[in-house]
Enzyme design. Structure first.
Site, PDB file in Angstrom:
ATOM      1  N   GLU A   1       0.855  -1.073  -0.368  1.00  0.00           N
ATOM      2  CA  GLU A   1      -0.181   0.183   0.006  1.00  0.00           C
ATOM      3  C   GLU A   1       0.718   1.309   0.006  1.00  0.00           C
ATOM      4  O   GLU A   1       2.022   1.306   0.402  1.00  0.00           O
ATOM      5  CB  GLU A   1      -1.223  -0.019   1.333  1.00  0.00           C
ATOM      6  CG  GLU A   1      -2.177  -0.558   0.856  1.00  0.00           C
ATOM      7  CD  GLU A   1      -2.800  -1.648   1.729  1.00  0.00           C
ATOM      8  OE1 GLU A   1      -3.876  -1.617   1.948  1.00  0.00           O
ATOM      9  OE2 GLU A   1      -2.684  -1.195   3.358  1.00  0.00           O
TER      10      GLU A   1
ATOM     11  N   CYS B   1       3.702   8.037   1.559  1.00  0.00           N
ATOM     12  CA  CYS B   1       4.473   7.361   1.950  1.00  0.00           C
ATOM     13  C   CYS B   1       4.246   6.090   1.434  1.00  0.00           C
ATOM     14  O   CYS B   1       3.686   5.494   0.960  1.00  0.00           O
ATOM     15  CB  CYS B   1       3.304   7.457   3.106  1.00  0.00           C
ATOM     16  SG  CYS B   1       3.857   5.750   4.945  1.00  0.00           S
TER      17      CYS B   1
ATOM     18  N   CYS C   1       7.470  -7.904   6.557  1.00  0.00           N
ATOM     19  CA  CYS C   1       8.602  -7.260   7.356  1.00  0.00           C
ATOM     20  C   CYS C   1       9.435  -8.505   8.661  1.00  0.00           C
ATOM     21  O   CYS C   1       8.271  -8.928   8.884  1.00  0.00           O
ATOM     22  CB  CYS C   1       8.017  -5.991   9.095  1.00  0.00           C
ATOM     23  SG  CYS C   1       9.944  -5.001   9.484  1.00  0.00           S
TER      24      CYS C   1
ATOM     25  N   CYS D   1       7.537  -5.682  15.843  1.00  0.00           N
ATOM     26  CA  CYS D   1       7.280  -4.678  16.783  1.00  0.00           C
ATOM     27  C   CYS D   1       5.697  -5.289  17.245  1.00  0.00           C
ATOM     28  O   CYS D   1       5.311  -5.161  16.607  1.00  0.00           O
ATOM     29  CB  CYS D   1       7.463  -3.022  15.958  1.00  0.00           C
ATOM     30  SG  CYS D   1       9.335  -2.990  15.905  1.00  0.00           S
TER      31      CYS D   1
ATOM     32  N   CYS E   1       2.888  -2.689  15.814  1.00  0.00           N
ATOM     33  CA  CYS E   1       2.306  -2.827  14.734  1.00  0.00           C
ATOM     34  C   CYS E   1       1.956  -3.838  13.553  1.00  0.00           C
ATOM     35  O   CYS E   1       2.585  -5.229  14.079  1.00  0.00           O
ATOM     36  CB  CYS E   1       3.854  -2.640  13.747  1.00  0.00           C
ATOM     37  SG  CYS E   1       4.031  -2.243  11.863  1.00  0.00           S
TER      38      CYS E   1
ATOM     39  N   CYS F   1      -0.439   5.251  10.139  1.00  0.00           N
ATOM     40  CA  CYS F   1       0.162   4.589  10.480  1.00  0.00           C
ATOM     41  C   CYS F   1       0.246   3.051  11.298  1.00  0.00           C
ATOM     42  O   CYS F   1      -1.007   2.491  12.097  1.00  0.00           O
ATOM     43  CB  CYS F   1       1.363   4.589  11.651  1.00  0.00           C
ATOM     44  SG  CYS F   1       2.239   6.653  11.310  1.00  0.00           S
TER      45      CYS F   1
HETATM   46  N1  SAH Z   1      10.053  -0.130   9.836  1.00  0.00           N
HETATM   47  C1  SAH Z   1      10.205   0.880  10.090  1.00  0.00           C
HETATM   48  C2  SAH Z   1       9.094   2.348   8.824  1.00  0.00           C
HETATM   49  C3  SAH Z   1       7.553   1.783   8.906  1.00  0.00           C
HETATM   50  S1  SAH Z   1       6.792   1.754  10.139  1.00  0.00           S
HETATM   51  C4  SAH Z   1       9.859   1.901  11.832  1.00  0.00           C
HETATM   52  O1  SAH Z   1       9.679   1.591  12.040  1.00  0.00           O
HETATM   53  O2  SAH Z   1      10.181   2.524  11.340  1.00  0.00           O
HETATM   54  C5  SAH Z   1       6.605   4.070   9.982  1.00  0.00           C
HETATM   55  C6  SAH Z   1       6.214   4.387  11.755  1.00  0.00           C
HETATM   56  O3  SAH Z   1       4.935   3.415  12.027  1.00  0.00           O
HETATM   57  C7  SAH Z   1       7.478   3.856  13.147  1.00  0.00           C
HETATM   58  O4  SAH Z   1       7.502   4.690  13.531  1.00  0.00           O
HETATM   59  C8  SAH Z   1       5.952   2.763  13.596  1.00  0.00           C
HETATM   60  O5  SAH Z   1       6.621   2.393  14.797  1.00  0.00           O
HETATM   61  C9  SAH Z   1       5.042   3.458  13.555  1.00  0.00           C
HETATM   62  N2  SAH Z   1       3.674   2.413  13.359  1.00  0.00           N
HETATM   63  C10 SAH Z   1       3.983   1.457  13.718  1.00  0.00           C
HETATM   64  N3  SAH Z   1       2.209   1.270  13.894  1.00  0.00           N
HETATM   65  C11 SAH Z   1       1.453   1.875  14.471  1.00  0.00           C
HETATM   66  C12 SAH Z   1       0.786   1.410  15.028  1.00  0.00           C
HETATM   67  N4  SAH Z   1      -0.031   1.024  15.331  1.00  0.00           N
HETATM   68  N5  SAH Z   1      -0.133   3.226  15.474  1.00  0.00           N
HETATM   69  C13 SAH Z   1       1.263   3.750  15.475  1.00  0.00           C
HETATM   70  N6  SAH Z   1       1.474   3.714  15.003  1.00  0.00           N
HETATM   71  C14 SAH Z   1       2.815   3.154  14.382  1.00  0.00           C
HETATM   72 FE1  SF4 Z   2       8.616  -3.858  10.909  1.00  0.00          FE
HETATM   73 FE2  SF4 Z   2       6.415  -2.648  11.555  1.00  0.00          FE
HETATM   74 FE3  SF4 Z   2       8.956  -2.867  12.900  1.00  0.00          FE
HETATM   75 FE4  SF4 Z   2       8.607  -1.388  11.415  1.00  0.00          FE
HETATM   76  S1  SF4 Z   2       7.598  -0.776  13.292  1.00  0.00           S
HETATM   77  S2  SF4 Z   2      10.007  -2.299  11.540  1.00  0.00           S
HETATM   78  S3  SF4 Z   2       7.816  -1.766   9.980  1.00  0.00           S
HETATM   79  S4  SF4 Z   2       7.583  -4.675  12.101  1.00  0.00           S
END
Ligand code: SAH
Ligand code: SF4
Length: 390
Positions: free
Chosen positions: A114, A127, A134, A138, A141, A367
């Site tokens: 996306e 974006c 991935c 995390c 996420c 996000c």
């Molecule tokens: N993998 C990279 C970039 C993609 S995530 C990273 O982790 O930085 C982009 C941002 O969205 C990151 O800061 C991530 O921690 C945040 N993010 C992921 N899931 C989220 C959620 N459910 N609510 C708010 N932010 C989130």
């Molecule tokens: Fe991967 Fe989501 Fe962690 Fe970013 S925040 S490194 S996309 S698992």
């Protein structure tokens, strides 16, 4: 310390996709030149020809060799026989009440990613994704619950910018001066995937996006977000030079270990050392610290004070992200009061601390929500198939 359970099997995935005519999108300038030579363009001409083709593709958005009118007819026919100019296909587009556009995009192999376009006052941010899924996990996420399928190629990464420009109608008229894009003025690598686990392809794609004879985005308008792949941070400064955002999210190793598991391999102190060096090497301004606000987990006043201490001396901005909930998520969004109290402490210490306004929530474009929408699309297709008796 026990070794962190982080797999990096992505590195073993070949960069080149299965055979077929070479796609010119995503090749570096040198790569384009070599591809022409390999198909018979005399070495002496190759640099100039590569420059002409480059300009057609990236400055004027031309996808058809026949439209490259400063090349001879015979050469155009030869190019069409040897090469293709392909960007990912848009499967669907949704437009939010707030103007955010979300594209579901299909890439080779039938995978989907996306891409989200966020219009703002006087600018617009795209974006983009760097991987399908991935490898990292995390805990807050949604993308992290989806296994890595593969790295995107450089063509698929820069292709996301190109398809958005197509949709926005933002290729300049041929011959017109190539002004800085207005509708699509900024790029954030904050979609699916960890960009620094797909370093070469991300770098090559960003070099194309920054090239002065093409899409022409300044490196200060590109922000790469990483969860903290420390060894690649210095390389990002040297080889890309864009702005850096880091998914910080916690102020103690204990909490960060549980939220961003890569912290078990490179902890807060190691990460901060790499970040301290970044602005100097990349000659960039501030580092953005992303901080997702999770109720009762990382949102106390003590956390805010600790954060200020940790980032002391780093030119920084703290982006507070209200947690976007997804089905089955083990966290809740912090209350508005909590988020504001946290922001005030950071602000009082002299750092900008904007609270990110969720955009495109009605189309699940915020996000961390990107996976859910894709799965919904899949599910509805399955339902359609079922209804059709397939
Ligand atoms: N993998 C990279 C970039 C993609 S995530 C990273 O982790 O930085 C982009 C941002 O969205 C990151 O800061 C991530 O921690 C945040 N993010 C992921 N899931 C989220 C959620 N459910 N609510 C708010 N932010 C989130
Ligand atoms: Fe991967 Fe989501 Fe962690 Fe970013 S925040 S490194 S996309 S698992």
């Amino acid at each position: 310390m026990a070794a962190a359970p982080i797999t990096q099997d992505v590195m073993t995935i070949p960069r080149k996709l299965p055979e077929g005519p070479t796609n010119l999108i995503g090749l570096t300038r040198d790569g384009l030149r070599s591809a022409l030579i390999a198909k018979g363009t005399p070495e002496k001409q190759a640099k100039m020809r590569a420059g002409q083709i480059w300009q057609w593709m990236y400055q004027w958005g031309v996808r058809d060799f026949d439209g490259m009118t400063n090349l001879s007819k015979a050469f155009r026919a030869q190019l069409a026989a040897d090469f293709v100019i392909e960007i990912p296909e848009v499967v669907s587009k949704q437009v939010s009440k707030d103007g955010t556009r979300k594209y579901l995009v299909r890439i080779a192999g039938g995978h989907e990613v996306e891409v989200v376009y966020i219009p703002e006052e006087g600018r617009g941010t795209l974006c983009i994704s760097s991987q399908v899924g991935c490898t990292l996990t995390c805990s807050f996420c949604h993308t992290g619950t989806q296994k890595l399928v593969r790295n995107l190629t450089a063509g698929e990464i820069v292709g996301q910018i190109m398809l958005a420009r197509d949709d926005l109608g933002e290729w300049p008229e041929q011959g017109a001066p190539n002004v800085e894009a207005r509708l699509l003025s900024n790029i954030v690598l904050m979609g699916m995937g960890e960009p620094l686990y797909n370093f070469e392809n991300v770098r090559d794609a960003m070099k194309i996006a920054m090239d002065p004879e093409g899409i022409q985005l300044s490196r200060r308008r590109i922000t790469l977000s990483t969860s903290g792949v420390v060894p690649e941070i210095a390389r990002t400064a040297e080889e890309i030079g864009c702005l850096l955002a880091v998914s910080f999210h916690a102020t103690t190793d204990e909490v960060r270990d549980s939220l961003v598991p890569i912290n078990k391999r490179w902890n807060i102190e190691t990460l901060l050392d790499a970040l301290r060096a970044y602005p100097r090497v990349s000659n960039s301004e501030r580092i953005t610290f992303e901080y997702v606000m999770l109720d009762g987990v990382n949102d106390s006043k003590e956390d805010a004070h600790r954060l200020v201490k940790l980032i002391e001396g780093i030119p920084a901005k703290v982006n507070l992200i209200p947690f976007n909930e997804w089905p089955g998520a083990p966290y809740k969004r912090s209350s508005g009061n909590r988020i504001h109290a946290f922001a005030d402490i950071i602000h009082a210490a002299g750092y900008s601390s904007p609270i990110r306004r969720p955009r495109g929530e009605d189309i699940l474009a915020a996000c961390g929500q990107l996976k859910s929408a894709t799965e919904r699309a899949r599910k509805s297709r399955k339902q359609i198939d079922a209804e059709a008796g397939l």
